[in-house]
Scaffold this active site. Structure first.
Site, PDB file in Angstrom:
ATOM      1  N   GLU A 193     150.527  60.205 -51.537  1.00 53.03           N
ATOM      2  CA  GLU A 193     151.329  60.099 -50.310  1.00 53.03           C
ATOM      3  C   GLU A 193     150.447  59.382 -49.307  1.00 53.03           C
ATOM      4  OE1 GLU A 193     154.329  60.879 -50.255  1.00 53.03           O
ATOM      5  OE2 GLU A 193     154.479  62.103 -52.046  1.00 53.03           O
ATOM      6  N   CYS A 215     152.521  61.238 -40.752  1.00 55.65           N
ATOM      7  CA  CYS A 215     152.747  60.174 -41.729  1.00 55.65           C
ATOM      8  C   CYS A 215     154.142  59.591 -41.590  1.00 55.65           C
ATOM      9  CB  CYS A 215     152.540  60.717 -43.131  1.00 55.65           C
ATOM     10  SG  CYS A 215     153.527  62.172 -43.473  1.00 55.65           S
TER      11      CYS A 215
HETATM   12  P1  NAP Z   1     141.744  59.605 -45.411  1.00 57.76           P
HETATM   13  O1  NAP Z   1     140.587  59.191 -44.608  1.00 57.76           O
HETATM   14  O2  NAP Z   1     142.276  58.661 -46.404  1.00 57.76           O
HETATM   15  O3  NAP Z   1     141.341  60.978 -46.081  1.00 57.76           O
HETATM   16  C1  NAP Z   1     142.255  61.687 -46.856  1.00 57.76           C
HETATM   17  C2  NAP Z   1     141.520  62.709 -47.691  1.00 57.76           C
HETATM   18  O4  NAP Z   1     140.727  62.040 -48.666  1.00 57.76           O
HETATM   19  C3  NAP Z   1     140.551  63.581 -46.904  1.00 57.76           C
HETATM   20  O5  NAP Z   1     140.615  64.886 -47.415  1.00 57.76           O
HETATM   21  C4  NAP Z   1     139.217  62.948 -47.175  1.00 57.76           C
HETATM   22  O6  NAP Z   1     138.150  63.852 -47.050  1.00 57.76           O
HETATM   23  C5  NAP Z   1     139.404  62.556 -48.622  1.00 57.76           C
HETATM   24  N1  NAP Z   1     138.472  61.555 -49.099  1.00 57.76           N
HETATM   25  C6  NAP Z   1     138.055  60.448 -48.483  1.00 57.76           C
HETATM   26  N2  NAP Z   1     137.197  59.779 -49.281  1.00 57.76           N
HETATM   27  C7  NAP Z   1     137.075  60.499 -50.412  1.00 57.76           C
HETATM   28  C8  NAP Z   1     136.329  60.345 -51.611  1.00 57.76           C
HETATM   29  N3  NAP Z   1     135.545  59.314 -51.798  1.00 57.76           N
HETATM   30  N4  NAP Z   1     136.438  61.297 -52.562  1.00 57.76           N
HETATM   31  C9  NAP Z   1     137.237  62.377 -52.382  1.00 57.76           C
HETATM   32  N5  NAP Z   1     137.955  62.559 -51.281  1.00 57.76           N
HETATM   33  C10 NAP Z   1     137.888  61.638 -50.300  1.00 57.76           C
HETATM   34  O7  NAP Z   1     142.987  59.999 -44.487  1.00 57.76           O
HETATM   35  P2  NAP Z   1     142.985  60.911 -43.185  1.00 57.76           P
HETATM   36  O8  NAP Z   1     142.313  60.138 -42.108  1.00 57.76           O
HETATM   37  O9  NAP Z   1     142.542  62.275 -43.471  1.00 57.76           O
HETATM   38  O10 NAP Z   1     144.543  60.994 -42.896  1.00 57.76           O
HETATM   39  C11 NAP Z   1     145.247  60.025 -42.189  1.00 57.76           C
HETATM   40  C12 NAP Z   1     146.059  59.172 -43.109  1.00 57.76           C
HETATM   41  O11 NAP Z   1     146.835  59.987 -43.965  1.00 57.76           O
HETATM   42  C13 NAP Z   1     147.027  58.311 -42.368  1.00 57.76           C
HETATM   43  O12 NAP Z   1     146.922  57.001 -42.853  1.00 57.76           O
HETATM   44  C14 NAP Z   1     148.397  58.904 -42.716  1.00 57.76           C
HETATM   45  O13 NAP Z   1     149.453  57.991 -42.727  1.00 57.76           O
HETATM   46  C15 NAP Z   1     148.174  59.509 -44.033  1.00 57.76           C
HETATM   47  N6  NAP Z   1     149.081  60.627 -44.282  1.00 57.76           N
HETATM   48  C16 NAP Z   1     150.075  60.496 -45.179  1.00 57.76           C
HETATM   49  C17 NAP Z   1     150.951  61.555 -45.411  1.00 57.76           C
HETATM   50  C18 NAP Z   1     152.075  61.443 -46.410  1.00 57.76           C
HETATM   51  O14 NAP Z   1     152.675  62.467 -46.742  1.00 57.76           O
HETATM   52  N7  NAP Z   1     152.374  60.289 -46.905  1.00 57.76           N
HETATM   53  C19 NAP Z   1     150.787  62.743 -44.713  1.00 57.76           C
HETATM   54  C20 NAP Z   1     149.759  62.848 -43.789  1.00 57.76           C
HETATM   55  C21 NAP Z   1     148.895  61.776 -43.576  1.00 57.76           C
HETATM   56  P3  NAP Z   1     137.152  63.815 -45.796  1.00 57.76           P
HETATM   57  O15 NAP Z   1     137.938  64.177 -44.599  1.00 57.76           O
HETATM   58  O16 NAP Z   1     136.152  64.853 -46.150  1.00 57.76           O
HETATM   59  O17 NAP Z   1     136.613  62.438 -45.720  1.00 57.76           O
END
Ligand code: NAP
Length: 676
Positions: A258, A297
C-alpha cells in the site's frame, strides 16, 4: 524529562533499545521523548517462534474462535483507549485524528470479528466458491479451498496511523490463523508499542501470535520463505526497495504493498456553485487536506473542477481553510495539529516546492502562519497550502509528486472525458471521489477511471448525510490501488483474510470433498439417522443425514385451490390453452410455491422439537414443470451446521424435489435454527 525506552517484543521477551537505537522527538515540541531500536534483535529467533509456537496455536482454533478472540481484543482496547490518546498527542494528532486512528482501528477489528462469524465457517477450511461439476455423472467434482499459510506475516507500517495501520492488517491475519510480526514506523512506534502491550497483557492472544519490532527490522526479510507474507505500507520508494529483495523474489514471498498515491476529488459538471454538491465538495476537500495534517494516504492531492468553477472553488475553499486553527493538538480549539516530525515537515516543503514549479500557491504561506499554544519554530507545524495548476495537461509533477502533508493542487477540466483523463494521470490511486448527482457522469467515471483506482467514492445530496468520507477506508471494502498505489488490496472483508491463506483447487469424489470441507456435497453418501431429523438436536445431527419422504400426487383441484386461496391466478396455472402457448409449459402447471408448500408438508415433523424456526431459503431453482397427475417426493439432507449462540445453531439442509421418474423438479437450501 525521562526519555521513554521503546522495546521490541521478541520470542516472548521484551527487549529494550540497544545498539543502533534512534531518538524520537515530539512532533509538538521537537524535544526527544523516546528511543527505539536494537541491532542485536534475534530476527531468526522471532521468525522461528512465530512459525513454531504462534502458528500452530492459532491454527488449532476455528475461524469462529479466532473471530471471538478479535472481538475480545477490540473490547479490551476500547476500554483502554484513553492511555493511547494521551500518548498519541505527541505524534501531532488531534483528538479527532485519534478517532480515526485509535477508534477506527478498534472498529476495524470489530468488523473483522463479525465478518469472521458471519461469512466464514466454524471450522478450519474456508470454501471459496461453489462446487464445480467436472464430470457427467457427478462422481468427480472440484472445490476451491483456503487454508492458513504455515509461516508468518511481517507487517511493515507507515508512521501516520500507528494504531489503525497495525490493527487493519492484524485483524485479517489473525482471523486467517497466521501469526504476525509488526514493525511500525519508528517516528510513531511508541503508540504502537503501547497498543501491543495492551493486547499482550490482556492474555487473549495465544503465545507467539504477535511480536513487535520497534526500530529497524535488521535482515529479517532475508530469512523469509514462500509460506510468509510481507504486508507493507509506506512510500513507493521503500516498497520498491523491499520488494526487490532477492530472497523475496527468489522465494516468491507474497508482498502486499500500500503506497503513496495522488488521489483526486472531482467536482461533477452538474455541481455548480449554489448547489448542495458544490458545498459538499468544498467541505470534503478541506477536511481531507487538514485531517492528520494531510498525512493520510487517501488525502485529496488533486482537486479537479470544471474550468468555469475553478475560481469559485478556490474562493470557497480558501475561506474554509482560513478558519482552520493550527496549534497544540491537545487544545480543543485546534483543528489541525503538527506533522509527525521536523524531517517530515522539510520533506513536505521540498515536495511543495516541486509542485510550485508547475502551479501557483494561492493559499497558505509556510513562512507566515499562526500556531496556537505551541512554538511554531520547534514543532513540525505547517499551514494548509493550496496550489493552482493552470496547465494540467502539460504538467507532470503535480500528478506524480506526493507532498505528504496539508498540500493540494486545483486544476480545471473542460468536460467529463477530460476530467477522467486528468484523474488517471495519477497512474494508479487509492481513491477518487466524484461529487455529482448526474448518473451519466458517475457511470462514465466508473468505466473510464475504474481501472486506475482502488475505490471510487460518489457522493451527493442524497447520500451525504450517511456517507463515510472520501478518505476513510472501510473494513468491508477493498483498500488499495493499482500502479503507483502499490497494486495491493487490503481489507474488503474475507478478501483481506485471503492474503494470509493459500487457495487450493481440490478435485475428487463427493465423499472426499464433503470430508475436506465439512459441507455435504451432492452425490456424497447419505446417512440414515435413527429418527426423523427434525426430532434431533443440533449436536446430534450428522453432516449428510438424510430423510426421503413418501410421494404426493398433485391434482388439478390442488392447483385450482392454491390459485383461488393465494390469489395467484397467473394464466399458466389456470388457463390450459394459454399455458400451452407458453414455450415453457406443456399446459396448466402447478405453482412453484405450491410445490414448496407440499414439500414442507411432506418433510416436516409437526410436534414441538429442537427445530426452532425456518429462517429462509437459498438458491431456489425450479427445473421441471409439474402437471396434474405428477407426483413429487423430497430428499432432505444436512448440508452444514454453524453455531450461532449458546442455545442454537443454524442447520443448512440441501433439499431436492423429484417427480415420479426421478427427474429433478426443484432444488434449494433450507435454513433452520436448531437447539443444541
Ligand atoms: P516509509 O519511509 O516508506 O516507511 C514505511 C515503513 O518502512 C516504516 O515502517 C519504515 O521504518 C520502513 N522501512 C523503511 N526502510 C526500510 C528498510 N530498509 N527495511 C525495512 N523497513 C524499512 O513511509 P512513511 O514515511 O512511514 O509513511 C509515509 C508514506 O506512506 C506516504 O508516502 C504515504 O502515502 C504512505 N502511506 C500509504 C498508505 C496506504 O494505505 N496506501 C497508508 C499510510 C501511508 P522506519 O520508520 O523505521 O524507517
Amino acid at each position: 524529562m525521562t526519555i521513554q525506552q521503546i522495546s521490541s517484543f521478541a520470542a516472548g521477551e521484551w527487549i529494550a533499545p540497544g545498539e543502533g537505537a534512534r531518538n524520537i522527538a515530539s512532533a509538538v515540541t521537537g524535544e526527544v521523548i523516546a528511543t527505539a531500536g536494537n541491532n542485536g534483535l534475534d530476527v531468526q529467533g522471532m521468525l522461528d517462534y512465530a512459525r513454531n509456537v504462534g502458528g500452530p496455536a492459532l491454527r488449532k482454533l476455528t475461524f469462529h474462535q479466532r473471530a471471538k478472540m478479535l472481538k475480545a481484543l477490540a473490547q479490551h482496547l476500547g476500554q483502554n483507549k484513553q492511555v493511547m490518546y494521551d500518548l498519541s498527542f505527541n505524534t501531532g494528532a488531534t483528538q479527532s485524528d485519534h478517532l480515526i486512528d485509535i477508534d477506527g482501528g478498534i472498529g476495524t477489528m470489530f468488523v473483522f470479528a463479525s465478518k469472521g462469524r458471519r461469512d466464514m465457517p466454524d471450522g478450519h477450511v474456508y470454501l471459496d466458491g461453489d462446487v464445480e461439476q467436472l464430470s457427467r455423472n457427478g462422481t468427480f467434482l472440484g472445490q476451491h479451498i483456503c487454508t492458513p499459510l504455515r509461516g508468518v506475516a511481517v507487517h511493515i507500517n507507515a508512521f501516520n496511523f500507528p494504531v489503525w495501520g497495525m490493527l487493519e492488517k492484524l485483524a485479517p491475519t489473525l482471523l486467517a490463523g497466521v501469526p504476525a510480526i509488526v514493525k511500525p514506523a519508528t517516528n510513531s512506534c511508541y503508540v504502537t508499542e503501547l497498543c501491543v502491550r495492551l493486547m499482550l497483557e490482556s492474555g487473549i492472544l495465544p503465545t507467539g501470535a504477535l511480536q513487535l519490532v520497534s526500530g529497524g527490522l535488521g535482515d529479517m526479510l532475508d530469512h523469509l520463505t514462500m509460506q510468509d507474507v510481507v504486508s507493507f505500507t509506506g512510500s513507493a520508494d521503500t516498497a520498491l526497495k523491499l520488494r526487490s529483495n532477492p530472497v523475496i523474489l527468489e522465494n516468491s514471498v507474497r508482498f502486499v504493498a500500500e503506497q503513496d498515491s495522488l488521489n483526486c476529488s472531482v467536482l461533477g459538471v452538474d455541481a455548480e456553485p449554489g448547489t448542495p454538491e458544490f458545498d459538499l465538495f468544498v467541505k470534503e476537500v478541506q477536511r481531507e487536506m487538514t485531517t492528520k495534517a494531510g498525512q493520510k494516504c487517501t488525502a485529496i492531492r488533486r482537486i479537479i473542477a470544471p474550468e468555469t468553477h475553478v475560481q469559485a472553488v478556490i474562493e470557497a475553499l480558501s475561506a474554509r481553510l482560513e478558519k482552520t486553527v493550527i496549534g497544540d493538538p491537545k487544545l480543543e480549539t485546534t483543528r489541525m495539529g503538527a506533522l509527525v516530525s521536523n524531517s517530515q515537515k522539510r520533506d513536505v516543503l521540498e515536495k511543495a516546492a516541486i509542485i510550485g514549479q508547475e502551479a501557483e500557491r494561492v493559499f497558505g504561506n509556510p513562512d507566515v502562519f499562526d500556531v496556537d499554544g505551541a512554538d511554531g519554530d520547534k514543532g513540525a507545524f505547517l499551514p494548509p497550502m493550496l496550489f493552482h495548476c493552470a496547465n494540467p495537461d502539460t504538467a507532470k509533477r503535480v500528478h506524480d509528486t506526493e507532498a505528504f502533508g496539508p498540500v493540494s493542487t486545483i486544476m480545471g477540466y473542460r468536460d467529463t472525458d477530460h476530467a477522467i483523463e486528468l484523474a488517471n494521470k495519477g497512474q494508479g490511486s487509492l481513491v477518487a471521489s466524484v461529487i455529482t448527482r448526474d448518473a451519466d457522469v458517475a457511470r462514465s467515471f466508473a468505466l473510464g477511471a475504474g481501472a486506475f483506482h482502488g475505490r471510487l467514492y460518489f457522493n451527493n445530496r442524497d447520500s451525504m448525510k450517511e456517507s463515510t468520507g472520501h478518505g476513510s477506508p472501510l473494513p468491508h471494502m477493498v483498500h488499495g490501488g493499482p500502479g503507483r498505489a502499490g497494486g495491493g488490496e487490503e481489507m474488503g472483508g474475507v478478501r483481506g483474510v485471503k492474503h494470509y491463506m493459500q487457495r487450493t483447487a481440490t478435485q475428487g469424489s463427493p465423499d472426499l470433498l464433503t470430508a475436506i470441507g465439512s459441507k455435504w456435497v451432492p452425490g456424497a453418501t447419505e446417512i440414515k439417522g435413527p429418527a426423523h431429523p427434525f426430532t434431533r438436536r443440533f449436536n446430534d445431527l450428522a453432516i449428510g443425514e438424510t430423510l426421503h419422504t413418501e410421494p404426493r400426487t398433485i391434482t388439478i383441484d390442488d392447483i385450482q385451490h392454491f390459485a383461488d386461496f393465494t390469489g395467484d391466478t397467473f394464466y399458466a396455472h389456470t388457463d390450459e390453452a394459454a399455458a400451452k402457448r407458453n414455450p415453457f409449459f406443456p399446459g396448466r402447471v402447478a405453482h412453484g410455491y405450491l410445490l414448496l408448500s407440499f414439500a414442507a408438508g411432506l418433510f416436516v415433523e409437526p410436534n414441538e422439537g429442537p427445530v426452532l424456526a425456518n429462517t429462509g431459503l437459498d438458491g431456489l431453482r425450479f427445473m421441471k414443470p409439474v402437471v396434474a397427475g405428477d407426483s413429487i417426493k423430497v430428499r432432505l439432507t444436512v448440508k452444514s451446521k454453524t453455531k450461532r449462540n449458546d442455545q442454537y445453531g443454524e442447520v443448512r439442509w440441501h433439499v431436492t424435489l423429484t417427480q415420479q421418474d426421478d427427474e429433478l423438479v426443484a432444488e434449494y437450501e433450507l435454513l433452520t435454527m436448531v437447539a443444541y
